[in-house]
Structures are given as structure tokens and as C-alpha cells.
Design a protein around this motif. Structure first.
Motif, PDB file in Angstrom:
ATOM      1  N   GLY A  45       0.817  -1.208   0.000  1.00 46.48           N
ATOM      2  CA  GLY A  45       0.000   0.000   0.000  1.00 46.48           C
ATOM      3  C   GLY A  45       0.849   1.255   0.000  1.00 46.48           C
ATOM      4  O   GLY A  45       2.058   1.233  -0.126  1.00 46.48           O
ATOM      5  N   GLY A  46       0.160   2.397   0.161  1.00 49.65           N
ATOM      6  CA  GLY A  46       0.860   3.666   0.247  1.00 49.65           C
ATOM      7  C   GLY A  46       1.618   3.771   1.556  1.00 49.65           C
ATOM      8  O   GLY A  46       1.219   3.219   2.575  1.00 49.65           O
ATOM      9  N   ASP A  85       4.999  12.663   8.430  1.00 51.81           N
ATOM     10  CA  ASP A  85       3.785  11.849   8.426  1.00 51.81           C
ATOM     11  C   ASP A  85       2.977  12.285   7.208  1.00 51.81           C
ATOM     12  O   ASP A  85       2.545  13.435   7.121  1.00 51.81           O
ATOM     13  CB  ASP A  85       2.991  12.067   9.719  1.00 51.81           C
ATOM     14  CG  ASP A  85       1.801  11.141   9.834  1.00 51.81           C
ATOM     15  OD1 ASP A  85       1.151  10.854   8.798  1.00 51.81           O
ATOM     16  OD2 ASP A  85       1.506  10.716  10.954  1.00 51.81           O
ATOM     17  N   VAL A  86       2.785  11.385   6.263  1.00 50.67           N
ATOM     18  CA  VAL A  86       2.149  11.736   4.992  1.00 50.67           C
ATOM     19  C   VAL A  86       0.697  12.184   5.195  1.00 50.67           C
ATOM     20  O   VAL A  86       0.236  13.117   4.548  1.00 50.67           O
ATOM     21  CB  VAL A  86       2.232  10.548   3.999  1.00 50.67           C
ATOM     22  CG1 VAL A  86       1.457  10.826   2.736  1.00 50.67           C
ATOM     23  CG2 VAL A  86       3.688  10.231   3.679  1.00 50.67           C
ATOM     24  N   GLN A  87      -0.015  11.539   6.112  1.00 50.14           N
ATOM     25  CA  GLN A  87      -1.432  11.853   6.321  1.00 50.14           C
ATOM     26  C   GLN A  87      -1.641  13.243   6.898  1.00 50.14           C
ATOM     27  O   GLN A  87      -2.480  14.002   6.425  1.00 50.14           O
ATOM     28  CB  GLN A  87      -2.071  10.812   7.226  1.00 50.14           C
ATOM     29  CG  GLN A  87      -2.122   9.440   6.598  1.00 50.14           C
ATOM     30  CD  GLN A  87      -2.571   8.373   7.583  1.00 50.14           C
ATOM     31  OE1 GLN A  87      -2.634   8.595   8.783  1.00 50.14           O
ATOM     32  NE2 GLN A  87      -2.876   7.192   7.053  1.00 50.14           N
ATOM     33  N   SER A  88      -0.868  13.602   7.927  1.00 47.61           N
ATOM     34  CA  SER A  88      -1.074  14.886   8.591  1.00 47.61           C
ATOM     35  C   SER A  88      -0.126  15.972   8.103  1.00 47.61           C
ATOM     36  O   SER A  88      -0.375  17.155   8.330  1.00 47.61           O
ATOM     37  CB  SER A  88      -0.914  14.727  10.106  1.00 47.61           C
ATOM     38  OG  SER A  88       0.429  14.424  10.431  1.00 47.61           O
ATOM     39  N   GLY A  89       0.969  15.585   7.472  1.00 45.98           N
ATOM     40  CA  GLY A  89       1.968  16.550   7.039  1.00 45.98           C
ATOM     41  C   GLY A  89       2.897  16.996   8.166  1.00 45.98           C
ATOM     42  O   GLY A  89       3.739  17.869   7.970  1.00 45.98           O
ATOM     43  N   ALA A  90       2.754  16.404   9.337  1.00 47.10           N
ATOM     44  CA  ALA A  90       3.581  16.777  10.483  1.00 47.10           C
ATOM     45  C   ALA A  90       4.998  16.239  10.324  1.00 47.10           C
ATOM     46  O   ALA A  90       5.196  15.120   9.873  1.00 47.10           O
ATOM     47  CB  ALA A  90       2.968  16.227  11.767  1.00 47.10           C
ATOM     48  N   VAL A  91       5.962  17.063  10.705  1.00 50.48           N
ATOM     49  CA  VAL A  91       7.360  16.645  10.683  1.00 50.48           C
ATOM     50  C   VAL A  91       7.658  15.978  12.027  1.00 50.48           C
ATOM     51  O   VAL A  91       7.619  16.615  13.071  1.00 50.48           O
ATOM     52  CB  VAL A  91       8.298  17.848  10.454  1.00 50.48           C
ATOM     53  CG1 VAL A  91       9.749  17.413  10.535  1.00 50.48           C
ATOM     54  CG2 VAL A  91       8.010  18.495   9.110  1.00 50.48           C
ATOM     55  N   LEU A  92       7.944  14.675  11.986  1.00 57.15           N
ATOM     56  CA  LEU A  92       8.198  13.912  13.205  1.00 57.15           C
ATOM     57  C   LEU A  92       9.655  13.997  13.643  1.00 57.15           C
ATOM     58  O   LEU A  92       9.948  13.967  14.831  1.00 57.15           O
ATOM     59  CB  LEU A  92       7.803  12.448  13.005  1.00 57.15           C
ATOM     60  CG  LEU A  92       6.361  12.205  12.554  1.00 57.15           C
ATOM     61  CD1 LEU A  92       6.142  10.725  12.289  1.00 57.15           C
ATOM     62  CD2 LEU A  92       5.398  12.720  13.601  1.00 57.15           C
TER      63      LEU A  92
END
Length: 143
Positions: A45-46, A85-92
Motif C-alpha cells: 500500500g501507500g 507523516d504523509v497523512q497529517s503533514g507533520a514533521v516527526l
């Protein structure tokens, strides 16, 4: 962090990291080393996470004789990377990794080119190891 081996939570999360393309020969080497360590592409999957990397690869002369001939060089490879995080765009994770290697400059141009290439290959593996370790800790703490 290694609980469960290849089917553990961290291993599954690492295999869910896609690696953005990286420019140049050093980028190709680092990207391949990361793909080997992360198991990128094992999932169908993605990807949930994206790893963005910018490299700085330098070779500088260190030792110098009285006739301005360089006798020693140092190759430095630095990576600035972000785990997103691809879904939220947050830089972890937003961090740097790097290493350097020194080698002698001899009369044989072939030997110097081979030493530079070997140094780059070794540095690529070291930088990839540093990145994977940092990402593993972050993903383990996120669970």
C-alpha cells in the motif's frame, strides 16, 4: 526497539517509510543503503511516512607539502533529513547526520579516485545507519 524481530512494531513502521529521491551519486548510495535498512517497498500500500534528505558532500585537502602538493584529503558527508507523516503533514523528525573519512593522496590518480569512491561508499552506509537509528527511536516512542 527490536522486540518481535522483523514482525515487530518498529520493523513494520520502518518498512512503511518511503524515501524521496536524492540528487547525485552520494544521494543514490545513501538512498540504496536506507532502502536496504528500512525494508522500503515491502508493503504494497501507500507509505505512511516520507523521508526527505538533502546531502552535502565535500572533499577538502588537508596535508600540504612545501611545493603546494596536497598529501591528504578528507571527505565529509552530511545529511539534513526530515521524517514526515504523509497523512497529517507533520514533521516527526528534523535532524542531521554525518561522518567524515580521511585518505592519502598518492602519485597514482587511479588510487586516489578509488580511495575517494571507497570513502563515499563507507560514509553513505554510516549516514544511513545514523538516520535509521534516529527514526527507529522516534517510531518506537510513537507506539
Amino acid at each position: 526497539m527490536y522486540a518481535g524481530g522483523g514482525s515487530g512494531g518498529v520493523a513494520r513502521a520502518l518498512s512503511d517509510v518511503s524515501i524521496s529521491p536524492i540528487e547525485g551519486q552520494s544521494g543514490w548510495l545513501v538512498r540504496n543503503a536506507l532502502a536496504d535498512r528500512l525494508g522500503a517497498g515491502r508493503q504494497n500500500g501507500g507509505s505512511r511516512y516520507r523521508l526527505d534528505i538533502r546531502l552535502d558532500d565535500r572533499v577538502e585537502g588537508l596535508g600540504q607539502l612545501s611545493n603546494d602538493t596536497i598529501t591528504r584529503e578528507r571527505r565529509t558527508l552530511r545529511a539534513r533529513y526530515q521524517l514526515v507523516d504523509v497523512q497529517s503533514g507533520a514533521v516527526l523528525v528534523d535532524a542531521t547526520a554525518g561522518s567524515d573519512a580521511g585518505f592519502d593522496v598518492v602519485n597514482s590518480e587511479y588510487a586516489v579516485i578509488a580511495a575517494e569512491q571507497t570513502a563515499l561508499e563507507n560514509l553513505s552506509h554510516e549516514v544511513a545507519d545514523q538516520i535509521v537509528t534516529r527514526i527507529s527511536v522516534q517510531l518506537r516512542d510513537a507506539e
